[in-house]
Design an enzyme around this catalytic site. Structure first.
Site, PDB file in Angstrom:
ATOM      1  N   TYR A 191      24.147  -3.914  30.649  1.00 27.44           N
ATOM      2  CA  TYR A 191      22.274  -4.638  31.427  1.00 27.44           C
ATOM      3  C   TYR A 191      22.941  -5.994  32.043  1.00 27.44           C
ATOM      4  O   TYR A 191      22.626  -6.271  32.737  1.00 27.44           O
ATOM      5  CB  TYR A 191      21.640  -5.532  30.630  1.00 27.44           C
ATOM      6  CG  TYR A 191      19.982  -3.609  30.346  1.00 27.44           C
ATOM      7  CD1 TYR A 191      21.223  -2.412  30.141  1.00 27.44           C
ATOM      8  CD2 TYR A 191      19.327  -3.926  29.378  1.00 27.44           C
ATOM      9  CE1 TYR A 191      20.757  -1.083  29.952  1.00 27.44           C
ATOM     10  CE2 TYR A 191      18.790  -2.344  29.062  1.00 27.44           C
ATOM     11  CZ  TYR A 191      19.138  -1.270  28.985  1.00 27.44           C
ATOM     12  OH  TYR A 191      18.915  -0.119  28.742  1.00 27.44           O
ATOM     13  N   LYS A 211      28.439   4.438  19.656  1.00 29.26           N
ATOM     14  CA  LYS A 211      28.943   5.494  19.918  1.00 29.26           C
ATOM     15  C   LYS A 211      31.274   5.916  19.995  1.00 29.26           C
ATOM     16  O   LYS A 211      31.480   5.836  20.838  1.00 29.26           O
ATOM     17  CB  LYS A 211      28.816   6.149  21.590  1.00 29.26           C
ATOM     18  CG  LYS A 211      28.753   7.042  22.223  1.00 29.26           C
ATOM     19  CD  LYS A 211      28.794   9.184  21.751  1.00 29.26           C
ATOM     20  CE  LYS A 211      28.408  10.135  22.174  1.00 29.26           C
ATOM     21  NZ  LYS A 211      27.733  11.238  21.649  1.00 29.26           N
ATOM     22  N   ASP A 218      23.546  10.082  19.625  1.00 31.07           N
ATOM     23  CA  ASP A 218      23.397  10.760  19.962  1.00 31.07           C
ATOM     24  C   ASP A 218      22.868  11.682  18.536  1.00 31.07           C
ATOM     25  O   ASP A 218      21.372  12.144  18.404  1.00 31.07           O
ATOM     26  CB  ASP A 218      24.424  11.945  19.813  1.00 31.07           C
ATOM     27  CG  ASP A 218      25.251  12.279  19.997  1.00 31.07           C
ATOM     28  OD1 ASP A 218      25.930  11.459  19.497  1.00 31.07           O
ATOM     29  OD2 ASP A 218      26.386  12.963  20.540  1.00 31.07           O
ATOM     30  N   ASP A 266      16.931   0.606  23.608  1.00 34.21           N
ATOM     31  CA  ASP A 266      16.386   0.725  24.651  1.00 34.21           C
ATOM     32  C   ASP A 266      15.631   1.877  24.975  1.00 34.21           C
ATOM     33  O   ASP A 266      14.067   2.556  23.842  1.00 34.21           O
ATOM     34  CB  ASP A 266      16.834   0.554  26.257  1.00 34.21           C
ATOM     35  CG  ASP A 266      15.589  -0.031  27.003  1.00 34.21           C
ATOM     36  OD1 ASP A 266      14.672   0.345  27.200  1.00 34.21           O
ATOM     37  OD2 ASP A 266      15.913   0.185  28.448  1.00 34.21           O
ATOM     38  N   ASP A 290      12.128   3.251  22.143  1.00 33.83           N
ATOM     39  CA  ASP A 290      11.030   4.166  23.210  1.00 33.83           C
ATOM     40  C   ASP A 290      10.790   5.938  22.456  1.00 33.83           C
ATOM     41  O   ASP A 290       9.498   6.110  21.755  1.00 33.83           O
ATOM     42  CB  ASP A 290      11.252   4.417  24.258  1.00 33.83           C
ATOM     43  CG  ASP A 290      10.787   3.058  25.499  1.00 33.83           C
ATOM     44  OD1 ASP A 290      10.193   2.285  24.986  1.00 33.83           O
ATOM     45  OD2 ASP A 290      10.630   3.675  26.822  1.00 33.83           O
TER      46      ASP A 290
END
Ligand code: NAD
Length: 358
Positions: free
Chosen positions: A144, A191, A223, A247, A251
């Protein structure tokens, strides 16, 4: 002894102002009940600020933020920008900038299931019951904020994923400290099998973990974490992760609590914290008076706990929400086929119930 604090309220756009009204009323009630003096100020951010001043984060808002003790925020965003990615001045720039300016590097998102809402989730109640997770999402680094580039002819574009050691260390330390007050488990999500930035992340977390020998630390690829969160949410206590993965995971986790309208968050750094629902401005329901105000009310609960140390008052807010839910009251987003229509409330009626209960 009552305390004296300055709170800046930034309602923002869409349902932001509809729900923040109730977060503020809860804070007023906390002050009244506890003999505290809370002084409130308001400021603009997002689309409303662009319309009024041309700037999504006017200097005046930043000045007011810097001189406050805590900030209660709603949401930013407007359909105009979602449908036109070429617009250069955008509401979310205000949010990203204020996080950076105030040094808000850690986003805390508690995800807890209210028993009454077990059936409102799309996950089976027996898998969900008892889940209680505290997410630590890094907020001021990662793709970001890394360098953004694109070819002049737009044939390629890139966002740089970058983490510095100090950025990982400071949030990891906060996550481990929080785990010490909970079930003493940290799951760090990355990751590291593919990404260099993740390998650094993992190495730094391993170092910090050495200072907290009582905490059981596990490392999980994003994952797998996304899958485990739905398969067995109770296995998690504190989840520590970067900006992008956090993020998405948070959610996903909103489904554990039944709705986006139930989840609060705190963005903290070294000084002033920013307390907000995780949901956006929800233009699909803005102006209809049906938005769920509970995430803003629960944000106020986080604010009084983390910013002012009023843990009892915070617990009482959460209990008031629980009791109103136990009485059967719901907003539309958390109602299900068992809900009696007479118990489905709009934003203001739900807000009144919780303030009344408190
Ligand atoms: P959203 O969170 O606004 O809405 C997603 C869905 O959840 C919608 O169907 C909405 O009606 C529902 N919902 C959200 N909050 C609710 C509430 N309190 N009560 C009942 N239902 C609720 O996300 P989106 O639709 O992807 O984005 C809408 C706008 O919000 C966009 O402009 C986006 O950029 C912005 N946004 C802002 C923030 C923020 O300010 N922190 C976060 C996410 C999105």
């Amino acid at each position: 002894m009552g305390i004296n604090k300055r709170i800046l309220v930034i309602p923002g756009d869409g349902i932001g102002s509809e729900v923040t009204k109730w977060g503020k009323k809860i804070l007023e009630k906390v002050a009244e009940n506890g003999g505290h003096q809370f002084q409130f100020e308001e400021a603009l951010m997002g689309h409303v600020a662009i319309e009024a001043t041309g700037n999504p984060l006017p200097d005046e808002t930043l000045d007011k933020a810097r001189s406050s003790d805590a900030i209660l925020f709603g949401a930013i965003g407007h359909a105009k920008y979602d449908n036109d990615p070429t617009l250069k001045v955008r509401p979310e720039q205000g949010l990203l900038k204020i996080r950076k300016e105030l040094g808000l590097f850690a986003n805390l998102r508690p995800v807890k299931v209210f028993d009454e809402l077990l059936s409102a989730s799309s996950i089976k109640p027996e898998i969900l019951s008892g889940a209680d997770i505290l997410f630590f999402r890094e907020l001021t680094g990662d793709v970001y904020f890394g360098e953004k580039r694109k070819a002049e002819d737009e044939s390629w574009a890139s966002d740089l994923m970058i983490y510095h050691q100090y950025e990982v260390e400071r949030i990891a330390r906060k996550a481990f400290q929080a785990a010490m007050t909970r079930k003493k488990k940290v799951c760090s999500v990355d990751k590291a099998n593919v990404l260099e930035a993740s390998r650094l992340w993992r190495k730094v977390v391993q170092e910090v973990a050495k200072d907290f020998p009582e905490v059981a630390t596990e490392y999980m690829f994003i994952d797998n974490a996304a899958m485990q969160l739905i398969k067995d949410p109770r296995r998690f206590d504190v989840v520590l992760t970067g900006n992008l993965f956090g993020d998405i995971l948070t959610d996903e986790a909103s489904q554990i609590s039944g709705s986006m309208g139930m989840l609060a968050s705190a963005s903290v750094g070294d000084r002033i914290g920013f307390y907000e629902p995780i949901h956006g401005s929800a233009h699909d329901i803005a102006g209809k008076g049906i938005a769920n105000p509970l995430a803003s009310i629960l944000s106020a609960a986080l604010l009084v706990d983390i910013a002012f140390g009023l843990k009892d008052a915070s617990d009482r807010i959460i209990k008031s929400v629980d009791k109103v839910l136990k009485q059967g009251y719901r907003t539309m987003d958390i109602a299900d086929k068992h809900t009696d229509n007479r118990f489905v409330l709009g934003t203001d009626a739900m807000g009144e119930k919780v303030v009344g209960m408190l």
